[in-house]
Design a protein around this motif. Structure first.
Motif, PDB file in Angstrom:
ATOM      1  N   PHE A  57       4.040  -4.049  -0.848  1.00 32.98           N
ATOM      2  CA  PHE A  57       4.696  -2.749  -0.847  1.00 32.98           C
ATOM      3  C   PHE A  57       5.472  -2.604   0.458  1.00 32.98           C
ATOM      4  N   ILE A  73       1.763   1.529  -8.037  1.00 34.30           N
ATOM      5  CA  ILE A  73       0.550   1.361  -7.231  1.00 34.30           C
ATOM      6  C   ILE A  73      -0.690   1.537  -8.103  1.00 34.30           C
ATOM      7  N   ILE A  83      -3.144  -5.244  -2.515  1.00 31.00           N
ATOM      8  CA  ILE A  83      -1.860  -4.686  -2.088  1.00 31.00           C
ATOM      9  C   ILE A  83      -1.723  -4.838  -0.575  1.00 31.00           C
ATOM     10  N   SER A  85       0.841  -3.879   2.523  1.00 28.90           N
ATOM     11  CA  SER A  85       1.973  -3.022   2.864  1.00 28.90           C
ATOM     12  C   SER A  85       2.671  -3.512   4.118  1.00 28.90           C
ATOM     13  N   LEU A  98      -1.958   5.429  -2.406  1.00 30.50           N
ATOM     14  CA  LEU A  98      -2.758   4.364  -1.784  1.00 30.50           C
ATOM     15  C   LEU A  98      -4.094   4.886  -1.256  1.00 30.50           C
ATOM     16  N   ASP A 112      -4.693  -0.343   0.430  1.00 32.12           N
ATOM     17  CA  ASP A 112      -3.900  -1.497   0.868  1.00 32.12           C
ATOM     18  C   ASP A 112      -4.322  -1.976   2.247  1.00 32.12           C
TER      19      ASP A 112
END
Length: 294
Positions: A57, A73, A83, A85, A98, A112
């Motif tokens: 992300f 997400i 995930i 970021s 998130l 994340d």
């Protein structure tokens, strides 16, 4: 390695530069990015997220406002994809999707892990080498007794997963068998054939939905078990014996002239059999209905 990329359209150029930078250093890196203007973007996104090994992300200045990013997400979380970021600017806020409240401590945490592009390269390389960042410290500094205890506890979660899987199979087999038995009793019911056909169609649809959900659960269990085995094999590299690797090699030697069918694929055949039975039953009752009209 397939990696799904989440980003705002406004940040497309900056994200393209970051993706190119990673690609230049890791040739197997395959960024799965949605095409702009696709009316069926949700179906495309779900398919690409499912195929990916992880999700990146790229957080832009206004990413936190996007409901589309929120949907992506949530879908990544649903498919249990990690995930990572990357902040395009240090001041950019994270997306509310998130965040979650930890069940026991009630603390607000983020699903994340925030990383830089260079850290991301190391993570992707680690996944390709089946590293998965299992160890939080240098191997030489690890207390082997603690490692073995964690290994033993993790093995127990794998055994628990197998037990839960068997329980799920038993439940669905019982329910679907009851449905098939119910259909057999309906043959002898002295009711109008139209009403009987309607009941059969409704019950068959419910049965097909149950069997389909059964397949999805089996796939999820198979993916979760595969990830556990990958981590177990990674830990075993630091132990005196790699038992699971040895077991797999022994199995491969036994089946080197045969096609190996995974346990998950074998289990998925039973729901398919029930779906076929439901379809056949509907066809039989439909033929009976048509025959009664002649």
């Amino acid at each position: 390695m397939n990696v799904f990329v989440i980003h705002s359209t406004k940040d497309a150029e900056q994200v393209a530069e970051k993706v190119s930078y990673i690609k230049r250093n890791i040739y197997s890196f395959n960024a799965l990015i949605l095409k702009n203007g696709n009316c069926f973007w949700k179906a495309e996104a779900a398919s690409k997220i499912r195929k990916s090994q992880m999700v990146i992300f790229f957080i832009g200045k206004e990413s936190y406002k996007s409901p589309y990013i929120a949907w992506e997400i949530q879908k990544a979380k649903q498919y249990q994809k990690p995930i990572y970021s990357v902040l395009l600017d240090e001041q950019n806020p994270k997306h509310p999707a998130l965040l979650f409240v930890e069940e026991f401590s009630q603390e607000i945490k983020s699903y994340d892990k925030t990383v830089t592009c260079d850290e991301l390269k190391s993570i992707i390389s680690g996944h390709e080498n089946e590293d998965y960042q299992v160890f939080n410290q240098d191997i030489d500094k690890i207390d082997m007794k603690i490692l073995f205890e964690q290994y033993r506890l993790f093995l127990q979660t794998s055994e628990t997963l197998v037990s839960r899987r068997q329980t799920v199979n038993s439940f669905y087999i019982t329910v679907n068998s009851a449905f098939v038995a119910l259909f057999s009793t309906m043959f002898g019911l002295a009711i109008d054939i139209k009403f009987k056909l309607l009941l059969v169609v409704i019950l068959a649809l419910v049965g097909i939905i149950l069997a389909t959900s059964w397949v999805k659960i089996l796939i999820s269990y198979g993916q979760l078990n595969a990830s556990k085995m990958a981590i177990i094999r990674n830990i075993e590299k630091q132990l005196p014996a790699s038992l699971y690797d040895a077991e797999w090699k022994a199995l491969s030697d036994q089946l080197n002239k045969k096609r190996y069918v995974s346990f998950t694929n074998s289990e998925k055949r039973l729901p398919s059999v029930f779906i076929a039975i439901y379809i056949c039953i509907v066809i039989v009752f439909a033929v009976m209905f048509v025959t009664s009209l002649i």
